[in-house]
Motif scaffolding. Structure first.
Motif, mmCIF file in Angstrom:
data_model
loop_
_atom_site.group_PDB
_atom_site.id
_atom_site.type_symbol
_atom_site.label_atom_id
_atom_site.label_comp_id
_atom_site.label_asym_id
_atom_site.label_seq_id
_atom_site.Cartn_x
_atom_site.Cartn_y
_atom_site.Cartn_z
ATOM 1 N N PHE A 44 0.799 -1.227 0.000
ATOM 2 C CA PHE A 44 0.000 0.000 0.000
ATOM 3 C C PHE A 44 0.834 1.280 0.000
ATOM 4 O O PHE A 44 0.350 2.326 -0.436
ATOM 5 N N GLN A 45 2.063 1.194 0.510
ATOM 6 C CA GLN A 45 2.920 2.371 0.623
ATOM 7 C C GLN A 45 2.159 3.499 1.344
ATOM 8 O O GLN A 45 1.721 3.310 2.464
ATOM 9 N N ARG A 46 1.967 4.665 0.688
ATOM 10 C CA ARG A 46 1.272 5.766 1.374
ATOM 11 C C ARG A 46 -0.176 5.943 0.875
ATOM 12 O O ARG A 46 -0.755 7.023 1.019
ATOM 13 N N ARG A 47 -0.750 4.899 0.307
ATOM 14 C CA ARG A 47 -2.167 4.948 -0.074
ATOM 15 C C ARG A 47 -2.986 4.584 1.173
ATOM 16 O O ARG A 47 -3.484 3.473 1.307
ATOM 17 N N TYR A 48 -3.130 5.557 2.051
ATOM 18 C CA TYR A 48 -3.686 5.263 3.374
ATOM 19 C C TYR A 48 -5.179 4.970 3.355
ATOM 20 O O TYR A 48 -5.694 4.336 4.277
ATOM 21 N N GLY A 49 -5.874 5.423 2.338
ATOM 22 C CA GLY A 49 -7.289 5.078 2.240
ATOM 23 C C GLY A 49 -7.479 3.594 2.034
ATOM 24 O O GLY A 49 -8.228 2.928 2.758
ATOM 25 N N CYS A 50 -6.773 3.042 1.032
ATOM 26 C CA CYS A 50 -6.839 1.604 0.767
ATOM 27 C C CYS A 50 -6.241 0.802 1.917
ATOM 28 O O CYS A 50 -6.731 -0.278 2.269
ATOM 29 N N ARG A 51 -5.175 1.348 2.492
ATOM 30 C CA ARG A 51 -4.521 0.682 3.630
ATOM 31 C C ARG A 51 -5.498 0.569 4.807
ATOM 32 O O ARG A 51 -5.590 -0.488 5.451
ATOM 33 N N VAL A 62 -13.313 5.193 -0.135
ATOM 34 C CA VAL A 62 -12.386 4.535 -1.067
ATOM 35 C C VAL A 62 -13.135 3.427 -1.789
ATOM 36 O O VAL A 62 -13.614 2.489 -1.154
ATOM 37 N N GLU A 95 -7.979 -5.559 -4.918
ATOM 38 C CA GLU A 95 -7.996 -5.250 -3.491
ATOM 39 C C GLU A 95 -9.101 -6.036 -2.786
ATOM 40 O O GLU A 95 -8.928 -6.497 -1.660
ATOM 41 N N ASP A 145 -0.830 13.365 5.922
ATOM 42 C CA ASP A 145 -1.003 13.565 4.485
ATOM 43 C C ASP A 145 -2.188 14.470 4.182
ATOM 44 O O ASP A 145 -2.176 15.216 3.194
ATOM 45 N N ILE A 164 -3.484 14.315 0.503
ATOM 46 C CA ILE A 164 -4.811 13.702 0.413
ATOM 47 C C ILE A 164 -5.845 14.802 0.609
ATOM 48 O O ILE A 164 -5.746 15.583 1.562
#
Length: 323
Positions: free
Chosen positions: A140-147, A202, A208, A255, A261
């Protein structure tokens, strides 16, 4: 004579002209036994309704809509939800939770609290969680919504598993649980509402969703076995998972503050569930979710501490309503 009456009635049925309306009505009133015997009474009533409505097709469509509406609203068993309204008098829009299940999150909780691992079980739990974080960071890295969406599909499992196993234990041993069944199920429901909120924000892609199915299948079965073997280890792992959740949501907020974001308006479901102001934003939602995770952290570390002392959960009052 009987034959003639029957023939005339059948002819009227087959003809179905509006000009025969009054003749048919008269026959139906004066010879009801003939109509009933020939199975025509219901047909006559339907024919009369169609004629009196001024349009047969339109009347049928309207009648079907009314029947469908009645089917939805009524129940053979007499079961229906009472009318529920908001404080402003408008109708309550949600079926997944009720007004009395909503609350305002305690934001004063200490977010930096950390259980220092001392025993072997604590260190094992801590290292396990840190290892599990590695593939999540890579994917996910910095895709915090999906994370966050993925995190909540996992976080909602332990409370349900723990509550279910305590429920079965209570039935087997014929003893109360000290409120811990309800406390853990409350946690599971709260985490599920986090997920419902994140799904609004999201829209997950197909791969996913596939990942969610895989992770949930593996995690549920693994945690089930773990809780059977060692509830204190299971709760300690959840406590550390919640600490990681706090960290992830803190980065999410960074973010948002930096503009990486967009701080979009909060979903309606989140506004009603957490009793947020009407103009609440994504930042407000993430803030209350992070506070919820901190409460779950405390509950699970507390549950583990009880069992580390050689006691059962039912011997200590459960923190009901402690989101």
């Amino acid at each position: 004579m009987e034959f003639v009456r029957t023939t005339v009635i059948r002819g009227l049925l087959n003809g179905g002209r509006a000009g025969n309306r009054y003749i048919w009505t008269a026959v139906a009133r004066r010879q009801p036994e003939v109509m009933e015997r020939n199975g025509m009474s219901s047909a006559v009533m339907q024919w009369r309704r169609m004629l009196s409505s001024g349009g047969g097709a339109e009347a049928q469509v309207k009648e079907k809509k009314e029947e469908k509406k009645d089917m939805v609203m009524s129940s053979y068993w007499g079961i229906s939800r009472p009318k529920i309204t908001k404080e402003d008098g408008t109708e309550w829009p949600w079926n997944c939770f009720m007004p009395w299940e909503t609350y305002q999150t305690d934001l004063s909780i200490d977010l930096k609290k950390h259980h220092v691992p001392r025993t072997f079980l604590d260190k094992f739990a801590y290292r396990t969680v840190k290892i599990l974080r590695v593939p999540t960071d890579i994917f996910f890295q910095r895709r915090y919504g999906c994370r966050a969406m993925m995190l909540e599909t996992v976080a909602a499992v332990p409370g349900m598993v723990g509550g279910m196993l305590l429920h079965l234990k209570s039935l087997r041993k014929l003893q109360q649980s000290g409120g811990w069944i309800k406390a853990l199920l409350e946690e599971a429901e709260n985490e599920r509402m986090h997920l419902m909120t994140m799904v609004e924000l999201v829209q997950p892609k197909w791969y996913e969703r596939l990942l969610v199915l895989t992770v949930q299948g593996v995690f549920f079965n693994s945690f089930f076995v773990l809780y059977v073997l060692s509830p204190k280890l299971a709760h300690r792992i959840v406590g550390y998972l919640e600490e990681e959740a706090i960290h992830s949501y803190t980065e999410f907020l960074k973010d948002i503050d930096s503009g990486a974001i967009e701080n979009v308006p909060a979903p309606a479901i989140a506004i009603d569930y957490w009793r947020l102001p009407k103009d609440a934003t994504l930042k407000d939602v993430i803030t209350v979710i992070r506070a919820d995770e901190a409460h779950h952290r405390d509950v699970n570390h507390f549950a583990s501490d009880i069992q580390v002392q050689g006691k059962e959960l039912r011997e200590a009052p459960a923190p009901l309503g402690y989101h």
